[in-house]
Scaffold this motif. Structure first.
Motif, mmCIF file in Angstrom:
data_model
loop_
_atom_site.group_PDB
_atom_site.id
_atom_site.type_symbol
_atom_site.label_atom_id
_atom_site.label_comp_id
_atom_site.label_asym_id
_atom_site.label_seq_id
_atom_site.Cartn_x
_atom_site.Cartn_y
_atom_site.Cartn_z
ATOM 1 N N GLU A 48 0.745 -1.320 -0.066
ATOM 2 C CA GLU A 48 -0.020 0.066 -0.042
ATOM 3 C C GLU A 48 1.029 1.048 -0.017
ATOM 4 N N TYR A 49 2.009 1.201 0.673
ATOM 5 C CA TYR A 49 2.841 2.322 0.632
ATOM 6 C C TYR A 49 3.273 2.620 -0.674
ATOM 7 N N CYS A 50 3.599 1.560 -1.234
ATOM 8 C CA CYS A 50 4.202 1.743 -2.907
ATOM 9 C C CYS A 50 3.340 2.342 -3.461
ATOM 10 N N GLN A 51 2.254 1.759 -3.485
ATOM 11 C CA GLN A 51 1.129 2.490 -4.319
ATOM 12 C C GLN A 51 0.788 3.822 -4.096
ATOM 13 N N ARG A 52 0.930 4.288 -2.870
ATOM 14 C CA ARG A 52 0.519 5.661 -2.577
ATOM 15 C C ARG A 52 1.808 6.330 -3.072
ATOM 16 N N LYS A 53 2.872 6.151 -3.072
ATOM 17 C CA LYS A 53 3.986 6.737 -3.409
ATOM 18 C C LYS A 53 3.921 6.916 -4.917
ATOM 19 N N LYS A 54 3.551 5.759 -5.719
ATOM 20 C CA LYS A 54 3.585 5.809 -7.037
ATOM 21 C C LYS A 54 2.359 6.947 -7.392
ATOM 22 N N GLY A 55 1.287 6.996 -6.833
ATOM 23 C CA GLY A 55 0.097 8.185 -6.960
ATOM 24 C C GLY A 55 0.595 9.541 -6.946
ATOM 25 N N ASN A 56 1.357 9.374 -5.633
ATOM 26 C CA ASN A 56 2.036 10.894 -5.460
ATOM 27 C C ASN A 56 0.987 11.824 -5.075
ATOM 28 N N THR A 57 -0.083 11.676 -4.394
ATOM 29 C CA THR A 57 -1.254 12.356 -4.345
ATOM 30 C C THR A 57 -1.053 13.554 -3.212
ATOM 31 N N ALA A 58 -0.216 13.269 -2.361
ATOM 32 C CA ALA A 58 0.099 14.324 -1.335
ATOM 33 C C ALA A 58 0.882 15.531 -1.996
ATOM 34 N N ASN A 59 1.999 15.179 -2.764
ATOM 35 C CA ASN A 59 2.613 16.279 -3.423
ATOM 36 C C ASN A 59 1.651 16.920 -4.627
ATOM 37 N N TYR A 60 0.742 16.339 -5.215
ATOM 38 C CA TYR A 60 -0.233 16.737 -5.923
ATOM 39 C C TYR A 60 -1.070 18.035 -5.235
ATOM 40 N N TYR A 61 -1.416 17.340 -4.490
ATOM 41 C CA TYR A 61 -2.185 18.565 -3.610
ATOM 42 C C TYR A 61 -1.347 19.789 -2.799
ATOM 43 N N THR A 62 -0.054 19.382 -2.744
ATOM 44 C CA THR A 62 0.779 20.522 -2.299
ATOM 45 C C THR A 62 1.044 21.501 -3.262
ATOM 46 N N GLY A 63 1.364 21.086 -4.642
ATOM 47 C CA GLY A 63 1.364 21.787 -5.778
ATOM 48 C C GLY A 63 0.410 22.597 -6.170
ATOM 49 N N LYS A 64 -0.946 21.935 -5.974
ATOM 50 C CA LYS A 64 -2.354 22.591 -6.221
ATOM 51 C C LYS A 64 -2.399 23.690 -5.104
ATOM 52 N N LEU A 65 -1.917 23.649 -4.127
ATOM 53 C CA LEU A 65 -2.304 24.586 -3.197
ATOM 54 C C LEU A 65 -1.182 25.755 -3.287
ATOM 55 N N GLN A 66 -0.175 25.526 -3.657
ATOM 56 C CA GLN A 66 0.433 26.661 -4.091
ATOM 57 C C GLN A 66 0.287 27.504 -5.216
ATOM 58 N N ALA A 67 -0.294 26.600 -6.237
ATOM 59 C CA ALA A 67 -0.766 27.503 -7.363
ATOM 60 C C ALA A 67 -2.139 28.095 -7.078
ATOM 61 N N LEU A 68 -2.863 27.842 -6.032
ATOM 62 C CA LEU A 68 -3.937 28.493 -5.624
ATOM 63 C C LEU A 68 -3.588 29.904 -4.920
ATOM 64 N N LYS A 69 -2.798 29.594 -4.042
ATOM 65 C CA LYS A 69 -2.179 30.680 -3.309
ATOM 66 C C LYS A 69 -1.681 31.810 -4.356
ATOM 67 N N GLU A 70 -0.811 31.506 -5.212
ATOM 68 C CA GLU A 70 -0.212 32.268 -6.163
ATOM 69 C C GLU A 70 -1.446 33.087 -6.990
ATOM 70 N N ALA A 71 -2.513 32.333 -7.266
ATOM 71 C CA ALA A 71 -3.811 32.984 -7.890
ATOM 72 C C ALA A 71 -4.418 34.008 -7.074
#
Length: 1426
Positions: free
Chosen positions: A223-246
């Motif tokens: 399960e850990y390997c699958q979650r790292k492959k999906g990289n969901t936490a980093n996706y939300y982190t990048g999305k959060l940074q983009a929203l702050k810039e907007a």
């Protein structure tokens, strides 16, 4: 019908002609009196023939009376009020109107014509289309059985039968190919390739505990390997940074434009949306981070448990090893990001709060305005009342004025500190802290597996059975077996590789494909699980070489082994783990199904079944037909089908699907998801009584809810008015006031005693809530009551009772029938007390007149037969002024004591007659009235009665008041005084629980009783004078009586503390063995008290020996290292007895017996026999003594717990930890009547001796013929850990609180005594303060205080006053028991005009607010006046 009417008309015409012919005959041709008849009234009557009415004339008359509607119908203009309206058909517009029942057109026109003749033309009976309004057909839309066609034209094509010639099947089955063929004439063959690759078990019964942890950490790592492959936490982190810039860019745009500009307005709207999106994205990012951190923690926890297990068992079954890699980060940079993130979240929380605050502020202003309007009317009425001054004439107006109108509370402002704390707690929980290293787990297989030769026998046996375990798989096509795999053995890693491809030739599209997994046995095979495989689609064929898919399976088989295999379907506790778990046999079958290809590479598959028009129509209304059964599970496919099919929302058949549509939510990425809850009945809101807001506003529903929650203000409320208008507005005032006080109270400002009371009330509420769950778990015996079938044993016992000899001189009381609360009716409940006799009552000292000079002087007189002269010897401390000599005859005729017993309950007092002598016999019955709180005699309410029954022993003394001896011949002036000698206190809960109390009870006498001594201590051998032997020779007074309740009330329902009733953390093997061991003991000794599993304060079953362990007493009570003498033991027992005693039946009414730990007991400062016994036993063990807890029966408490200690000389001592008393084993007056078991530190011993009376028993627990141990060679002691704390921490008691409490108790007692003597003036003596100095002496000497020393301390008072008083000692619990104890002594009943009262209190404080309360109360009279 027409023929019949014509016949009737012809007959009537013929009769008419005869009547006309008779009328034409001349009168007198016949005798007119021939047809006259005499009726019942004596009148003559003449019968005449009926007059005929022609048919046409009758029809004309009927047409004038009856209305016959026309069959032509009514025009649409007459069916509506609007003459210009046009008919509207709802079904043509797409609305669902339902199937209306079939009615003939003729009947419909009849009804329309009839309705149209009403005054308003009956327009309300017609709909917008001009048709009659009537309900839809109530019959089911789907028939339960096929419709039988009555005519050939009505036959459905689906019901027609097709007849074909019979053709024989020719199946050919080989080891490689399987054919399912229906017709030999078919030229085209279709073929399926079913690949059986392998089988992997995620849990197998033959797995060891190590394998369980091994596969668990494998799943977690995957399960850990699958979650790292999906990289969901980093996706939300990048999305959060983009929203702050907007957001930053939008804020710049808003500042650069005017606020009314269109661009600024659009940017403001987008800014709000972006801020809301930032909050959602941050929450999802935190959720993902928390999942990642929790997963790594779980892997570390599992790895630690796996390592501990390997170390404990000494061998390894798996080669798994977890390696953690760390990545060092910059702590300063992380801290800057951390602070910035916290600051941003705080700012967002403030903005969201401001928006909600404005809405709440608007509602508050609206409610405040309404409150002012109502309050203005209230003030106006109050002024009118004061002006008219009619308080008594207008009670209704007074009631309105007194009604409270609750003022609205303004909304709270933003609490920045609280919000910051919550944000930081969430950040610490979900995110990585600044400077914390980033962990990267890696799972490797580097641990060597131990060889079988170095493993224990149980493990070697498990490995052999693993090698012998075999399995095979059956393949079923359309429920027909087409292939069976080869039987394969199970490998060490619990895998089976099949590597087989089944080629099945078919002629039709597959309906279902099923795999059945079997365990191969020597004689027969056992089915483990079934797996259904979906048919392949047209794009799946063998030419693409698809990978096998994993199909999960699970089995509910229950399998257990005697070796190290964990089994399946049974509860097990892993070695090194405390939590039991139940594992089911499960795994994955790797397989796939594809179409074979021919020589040209084309799939060998049949044509896809064509979809007919009927089926296409069905797919628009039936989800299963459209997307299949698997599509119903996929919520996204189901939602797409609902949208495409455009279901009618008014059709009741679509309610279930539309409810799913309403409950679904949409994630930010556009995916549809179901909520994390489900509804048992989605249409339940239609039957709701009202909205949630209406229910919250209703006073009736609030009261009903609080009563069900057993709130103290509404617990005993029986009737609640139906209407809210009948309920007073201030009925909830006390409840809300109590809640506000609880919230506003600062616990740090309260004393330890007050904090203890609040903690005890909270514990009581929590235990009550947890117990409701246990009370709902019923057993068969609780629901079904069956008569006991007699057997040979019971018949023999019955015959023995008949042959038993009669003993009239020794009657035995028979058990009376219990009466339930609902059957009491208007019966009065009484308490019956039968006072039998008393033993060794203290007698008065041998003084000719106590009050002449000084009261209570010890005197010894020696009288000799040879000497005529009397010799007097006095103690050195006595004053012999005014003492006159007495001869032997005068001494013998003096009355020693005139006792009587007074019973007090609920301030009702009854007494016996006065008897004579120190061993009186009354045999008198006393009836005491009893009234339950709120007149509720239910068991739960009776268990809450905390009143006590006081049995007070008094001595009545007649005092001659004549001062002139010359008047004795003519005048009599005497005054009766009574002196309190002691009392017995029995709680009502004890009487109610035991139904009756019988026996000889020791009277609790004062430490020093002035003027009295026991006959045994005052009597010497024959020829000797009366003597006060002084210290150490005091005896005890006993009172024999019988107490019961009339009528006998039903006892409280007892919750059987069985293993299956309460949750437990104990090992399942221990629980099963304890139940077996207990049943075996109770089958032989059913009347003996024994308890193995007890319930702790959390409602969990705990093995009783976990409570027994050495614990340190306070330093003020016992110093470590001091030899444990009997005096030290008495000091420790006294400290334990000073902790207030509260029965569990009062604290936890209606529940089972709760056992709390010693620390909880000292914190709550309340407990029953078990808590006191456990604490004292642990103290004795700490002192180095051998001690056990004895469970048995005692008087008066019934079921009780004593402490048994073995002294240095080998004697056994029985300690009542609740009172501090101790008795030797062979003491005839020991209250402990029987012993059922002994509970030690590491074992429980059941008493299997023929006798259970302590004085007739052997206390040698090593003799297994007399004591049955729980742990033995067949079930050894597993080394249970204790639930007690190793070291008890004690806190000093606040001296200021003790001083204030002393003053308050003394003030309350003085006010109470003055209120009891309203007819007399109560004077207080000025020497009260000198009595307080004496209390320290009493606390030091306790029960060994001598009267001689007491007189020395009070000599300065006795020189001038006659003192009649006594000290009362008791542990302090509350002020009410103290007032009752003083009231029961009757000291306030002295009516002498010259009497003065003396009262002093003293509290000796022990650690943890354990208080020893001393009260000296008495009367003081000047010697001259006396």
């Amino acid at each position: 019908m027409a023929l019949t009417i014509e016949v009737v008309i012809i007959i009537l015409k013929a009769r008419d002609d005869e009547d006309q012919a008779e009328s034409q005959q001349p009168a007198g041709t016949e005798d007119e009196t021939e047809d006259l008849l005499l009726d019942d009234d004596g009148k003559l009557t003449r019968p005449l023939k009926a007059r005929y009415v022609p048919f046409k004339e009758r029809l004309e008359k009927e047409n004038q009376i009856y209305y016959i509607p026309s069959v032509n119908g009514v025009d649409f203009s007459q069916k509506t009020e609007d003459t210009k309206a046009e008919p509207r058909l709802l079904e043509d517009e797409g609305f669902y109107v339902g199937d209306q029942p079939a009615v003939t057109t003729r009947n419909i026109r009849f009804i329309e014509e009839r309705i149209s003749k009403q005054a308003n033309k009956g327009t309300k009976w017609f709909d917008q289309g001009g048709r009659l309004k009537y309900l839809a057909d109530p019959l089911k839309q789907k028939v339960t059985r096929p419709v039988i066609a009555l005519f050939k034209d009505d036959e459905e094509s689906s019901l027609k039968l097709d007849y074909h010639l019979l053709t024989l099947l020719q199946p050919i089955v080989t080891s490689q190919d399987s054919y399912v063929k229906s017709n030999a004439k078919e030229s085209q063959d279709y073929q399926l390739d079913i690949n059986l690759s392998s089988l992997t078990f995620t849990h197998h019964p033959l797995m060891s505990h190590e394998h369980v942890f091994h596969f668990r950490i494998l799943r977690q790592y995957y399960e850990y390997c699958q979650r790292k492959k999906g990289n969901t936490a980093n996706y939300y982190t990048g999305k959060l940074q983009a929203l702050k810039e907007a957001i930053f860019n939008l804020q710049h745009v808003i500042k650069s434009h005017h606020s009314e500009d269109i661009i600024a307005i659009q940017a403001t709207d987008r800014l709000k949306d972006y801020k809301f999106e930032v909050s959602n994205v941050r929450r999802m990012r935190d959720s993902e981070d928390y999942k990642d951190r929790s997963l790594i923690k779980s892997m570390i926890t599992t790895w630690n448990e796996l390592k501990q297990l390997r170390e404990k068992q000494g061998y390894a079954n798996t080669s798994t090893k977890l390696i953690m890699h760390k990545k060092i980060v910059d702590k300063k940079e992380d801290a800057v990001k951390w602070d910035k993130e916290i600051k941003d979240e705080l700012e967002e929380a403030r903005e969201f709060f401001d928006e909600e605050y404005q809405e709440k502020l608007a509602n508050y202003k609206k409610e405040l305005k309404e409150w002012k309007r109502k309050n203005k009317g209230k003030k106006r009425r109050k002024k009118r009342k004061q002006r008219q001054q009619q308080d008594e004439e207008n009670p209704a107006e007074d009631e309105v004025v007194g009604t409270d109108l609750f003022k609205p509370v303004p909304p709270d402002n933003f609490n920045e500190q609280q919000a910051l704390i919550e944000i930081k707690e969430n950040a610490i929980k979900c995110r990585r802290r600044p400077g914390e290293a980033i962990l990267f787990p890696e799972l490797v297989n580097t641990v060597p597996i131990s060889p079988t030769s170095k493993c224990p026998k149980a493990e070697a046996q498990r490995r052999r059975e693993v090698q012998e375990w075999h399995a095979y798989i059956r393949i079923l096509f359309n429920d027909n077996e087409v292939h069976r795999s080869a039987t394969k053995a199970l490998t060490g890693d619990f895998n089976i590789h099949f590597g087989e491809i089944c080629k099945a030739k078919i002629i039709q599209w597959p309906e279902n494909i099923k795999l059945e997994l079997y365990e191969a046995g020597i004689i027969s095979s056992r089915l483990i699980a079934q797996v259904f495989i979906p048919p392949p689609n047209s794009m799946s064929h063998a030419g693409l070489n698809p990978e096998p898919e994993a199909f999960q399976f699970s089995s509910d088989l229950k399998i257990s082994y005697n070796h190290t295999g964990v089994g399946a379907g049974v509860s097990v506790t892993a070695t090194g783990s405390e939590h039991p778990m139940t594992l089911l046999m499960s795994g994955d079958i790797y397989s796939n199904v594809v179409w074979s290809v021919d020589e040209n590479g084309c799939p060998m598959m049949p044509a896809i079944p064509s979809v007919s028009k009927e089926k296409q129509a069905m797919q628009r209304v039936d989800a299963v037909a459209a997307i299949g059964a698997r599509g119903i599970i996929d919520i996204q496919k189901l939602m797409d089908w609902i949208v495409q099919s455009r279901l009618d929302p008014n059709d009741p058949a679509n309610d279930s699907l539309l409810d799913i549509l309403r409950a679904c939510g949409v994630s930010p990425d556009g995916k549809v998801y179901l909520p994390d809850y489900f509804r048992l009945n989605s249409l339940s809101h239609e039957s709701d009584l009202g909205t949630e807001e209406d229910i919250d506003k209703s006073k009736r529903f609030k009261i009903l809810k609080l009563r069900s929650q057993e709130a103290s203000e509404f617990r005993n409320l029986k009737q609640v008015p139906i209407r809210d208008i009948d309920i007073p507005d201030d009925i909830l005032r006390d409840y809300y006031k109590r809640l506000e006080e609880d919230e506003k109270v600062d616990l740090t400002a309260l004393s330890h005693r007050e904090r203890v009371n609040r903690f005890l009330s909270k514990v009581r509420e929590e235990v009550l809530q947890r117990s409701r769950i246990a009370q709902r778990q019923y057993q068969l015996s609780d629901v079904v009551r069956e008569d006991f079938l007699p057997d040979i044993g019971t018949l023999g016992a019955s015959v023995g009772q008949l042959l038993k000899p009669r003993r009239p001189l020794r009657p035995v009381r028979k058990e009376r029938k219990k009466i339930a609360a609902q059957h009491l009716g208007m019966m009065n409940v009484k308490i019956l007390v039968n006072v039998v006799r008393a033993f060794d009552i203290p007698i008065r000292k041998n003084h000719p007149r106590y009050t002449e000079d000084m009261l209570y002087v010890n005197e010894i007189m020696t009288i000799s037969d040879d000497q005529t002269q009397s010799t007097m010897r006095h103690d050195n401390t006595t004053d012999i002024r005014g003492i006159r000599n007495l001869d032997a005859e005068e001494l013998q005729t003096e009355v020693q004591v005139r006792p009587f017993v007074e019973v007090m309950f609920q301030r009702n007092i009854r007494r016996t007659e006065v008897a004579d002598g120190p061993n009186p016999a009354w045999n008198q019955q006393i009836v005491m009235p009893f009234r339950a709180p709120h007149d509720d005699y239910s068991s739960n309410n009776l268990m809450t009665v905390n009143d006590d029954i006081y049995f007070n022993l008094f001595d009545e003394e007649v005092i001659d008041m004549l001062s002139d001896d010359r008047e004795r011949g003519t005048n009599i002036h005497r005054r009766k005084e009574r002196h309190w000698l002691g009392s017995i206190r029995i709680p009502f809960s004890t009487l109610y629980t035991n139904s009756r109390i019988e026996g000889s009870f020791r009277i609790n006498s004062p430490t020093v009783l002035l003027g009295y001594s026991h006959a045994k201590s005052a009597q010497v051998e024959s020829g000797q004078a009366l003597l006060d032997v002084g210290k150490g020779s005091r005896s005890q007074t006993y009172l024999s009586m019988f107490v019961t309740i009339e009528p006998p009330l039903a006892p409280p329902p007892s919750i059987k503390e069985k293993v299956s009733l309460f949750d437990s953390k104990e090992d399942i093997k221990l629980l099963k063995y304890s139940q077996t061991w207990l049943n075996e003991f109770e089958s032989k000794f059913s009347n003996r008290e024994i308890n193995i599993l007890v319930t702790d304060i959390n409602g969990m079953s705990v093995f009783v020996t976990r409570y027994i362990t050495p614990q340190n007493p306070p330093v003020e009570v016992y110093q470590e290292g001091v030899e444990p003498t009997l005096e030290n033991s008495e000091t420790v027992a006294r400290f334990v007895s000073l902790i207030p005693f509260i029965s569990d039946s009062v604290s936890f009414a209606g529940l089972c017996d709760i056992w709390s730990t010693s620390s909880q007991f000292l914190q709550m400062l309340a407990g029953d026999e078990e808590e006191h016994a456990v604490l004292l036993c642990n103290y004795f063990l700490y002192m180095g003594k051998k001690a056990w807890i004895a469970l048995g029966m005692g008087i008066p408490e019934g079921s009780t717990a004593y402490v048994v200690s073995e002294e240095a000389n080998g004697d056994f001592m029985f300690w009542n930890a609740s009172t501090g008393d101790h008795f030797r084993q062979h003491d005839a007056h020991c209250p402990l009547q029987s012993i059922g078991c002994l509970i030690g530190r590491d074992n429980v011993y059941a008493n299997i001796q023929s006798n259970d009376i302590p004085s007739r028993m052997s206390m040698d627990t090593t003799n297994t013929k007399l004591w049955k141990p729980f742990f033995n060679s067949s079930f050894p002691y597993p080394g249970l850990s204790s639930v007690q704390e190793e070291t008890l921490v004690y806190h000093a008691t606040d001296s200021n609180y003790v001083g204030e409490l002393e003053e308050r108790i003394e003030l309350v007692l003085k006010e109470s005594i003055m209120s009891w003597r309203r007819r007399f003036v109560t004077r207080w003596n000025r020497y009260d303060y000198k009595l307080r100095l004496y209390f320290e002496l009493l606390e030091e000497s306790r029960r060994n205080a001598s009267e001689e020393r007491h007189l020395n301390e009070l000599s300065h008072i006795l020189d001038s006053y006659k003192l009649s008083g006594f000290p009362i000692h008791m542990p302090y619990t509350d002020i009410e028991p103290v007032i009752d104890a003083v009231y029961s002594t009757g000291v306030h009943t002295v009516e002498s005009p010259d009497v003065e009262f003396a009262l002093a209190t003293h509290i000796h404080a022990y650690p943890n607010s354990v208080l020893s309360l001393w009260i000296y109360v008495g009367t003081v009279t000047k010697i001259s006046s006396a």
